[in-house]
Design an enzyme around this catalytic site. Structure first.
Site, mmCIF file in Angstrom:
data_model
loop_
_atom_site.group_PDB
_atom_site.id
_atom_site.type_symbol
_atom_site.label_atom_id
_atom_site.label_comp_id
_atom_site.label_asym_id
_atom_site.label_seq_id
_atom_site.Cartn_x
_atom_site.Cartn_y
_atom_site.Cartn_z
ATOM 1 N N ASP A 286 0.823 -1.223 0.000
ATOM 2 C CA ASP A 286 0.000 0.000 0.000
ATOM 3 C C ASP A 286 0.850 1.264 0.000
ATOM 4 O O ASP A 286 0.484 2.280 0.587
ATOM 5 C CB ASP A 286 -0.953 0.018 1.207
ATOM 6 N N HIS B 41 -4.486 -0.998 -6.923
ATOM 7 C CA HIS B 41 -3.876 0.309 -7.148
ATOM 8 C C HIS B 41 -4.951 1.377 -7.164
ATOM 9 O O HIS B 41 -6.071 1.132 -7.604
ATOM 10 C CB HIS B 41 -3.192 0.365 -8.520
#
Length: 337
Positions: free
Chosen positions: A13, A43
């Site tokens: 992340d 994403h």
């Protein structure tokens, strides 16, 4: 020329997709490849405050018009997710899938959703990626070549990757993070179903080590972790929200747990495993809100400059990219400064 491999130093992340897209543009790369596990990592890149690009299967190199994208043979493919992303972003002529990729079936997803261990202990995204990889190891998973709707996109990605890397730049984007690696993290079973390092990414796309030109290790200025497992210096949820640094998983929608600072011993270990040639330092606006929107070295704040120095000392690699906000344009390239 050669391949530049993008990996995450910690628990994912960190904006690897954004970094890979930026590198595809910076290097005018003709090819960006997805390595990693499957559709269990997502994403999210913002073009404007309201307009974002979100994927779970495809790498974001396609944001550069001159870059084709592909999925390496080690990556599990969900044909439904793949088809939706190809359609949404009009990539029918710019994407290829290795014919050997394992396939995520609805049965794989159901198996993970029905697993108490994955739900309550591991904190899995339950995308079916792990079950597909398990069946692949047992030699009983279907492959991309067995799926009729994937036929127009089938290719030998390993051949393409190595041929392209001889004379051009190839960007390879790994998934998740180094400390979620199945065989390398000290946090088992709170890990993913494969390794998430530079050499693992090269293996996922069939890339010869001779064609690796560099490795970008992405370091999140305020580390986060989704799901279960240790997080040194973890902040409580209320403090995260009060500081305005809350994030939510692209796949799960869960609030990301966040740490007070980078765990420096772990960062040094990640650098040992990955051997980065450069560092992308991301989410600096969460570290120091005063840096938000900076577009040049001169605009970087003193706290961020001090953090850059500490990261460079810990990793032995130069920080060449600094992310200063959530928009795609919010990257300061220190190589050009």
């Amino acid at each position: 020329m050669g391949a530049i491999i993008v990996v995450d130093a910690l628990w994912g992340d960190s904006g690897k997709g954004k970094v890979a897209a930026y590198l595809s543009r910076r290097e005018n790369a003709p090819l960006c490849l997805r390595a990693g596990i499957g559709t269990n990592a997502g994403h999210s890149v913002y073009i404007t405050e309201e307009n974002s690009i979100r994927t779970r299967q495809l790498p974001l190199g396609f944001m550069h018009a001159g870059t084709a994208v592909g999925i390496g043979s080690g990556v599990a493919v969900d044909p439904r997710v793949f088809a939706a992303e190809v359609e949404r972003y009009g990539l029918h002529t710019r994407v290829q899938v290795d014919y050997r990729c394992p396939i995520i079936t609805e049965e794989h997803i159901a198996r993970e959703k029905g697993s108490q261990h994955l739900s309550e202990t591991v904190g899995s995204t339950k995308s079916g990626s792990g079950a597909a990889q398990a069946d692949f190891v047992l030699r009983q998973a279907p492959q991309a070549k067995d799926i009729p709707e994937l036929k127009p996109y089938l290719a030998d990605i390993a051949q393409i990757a190595n041929d392209t890397a001889r004379d051009h730049t190839v960007v390879v984007e790994c998934s998740q993070g180094t400390f979620l690696s199945l065989a390398l993290s000290p946090d088992y079973p709170f890990v993913t179903s494969g390794n998430c390092t530079v050499v693992a990414a090269a293996d996922d796309v069939g890339l010869s080590w001779r064609h690796i030109a560099g490795a970008v290790m992405v370091v999140k200025a305020v580390p986060s972790r989704v799901g279960a497992g240790p997080l040194p210096g973890e902040l409580d949820a209320e403090e995260i929200k009060q500081r305005g640094i809350a994030e939510y998983g692209v796949v799960t929608g869960r609030l990301r747990r966040k740490a007070a600072e980078i765990p420096w011993d772990m960062l040094r270990y990640a650098a040992m495993l990955n051997g980065p040639t450069e560092i992308a330092l991301t989410f600096c606006d969460h570290y120091d809100p005063a840096v938000t929107g900076a577009k040049s070295r001169a605009e970087l704040t003193q706290p961020v400059l001090e953090l850059i120095a500490k990261v460079e000392e810990a990793t032995g690699a130069p920080v060449t990219m600094v992310e200063t906000g959530k928009l795609f344009e919010h990257i300061v390239d220190l190589r050009a400064a």
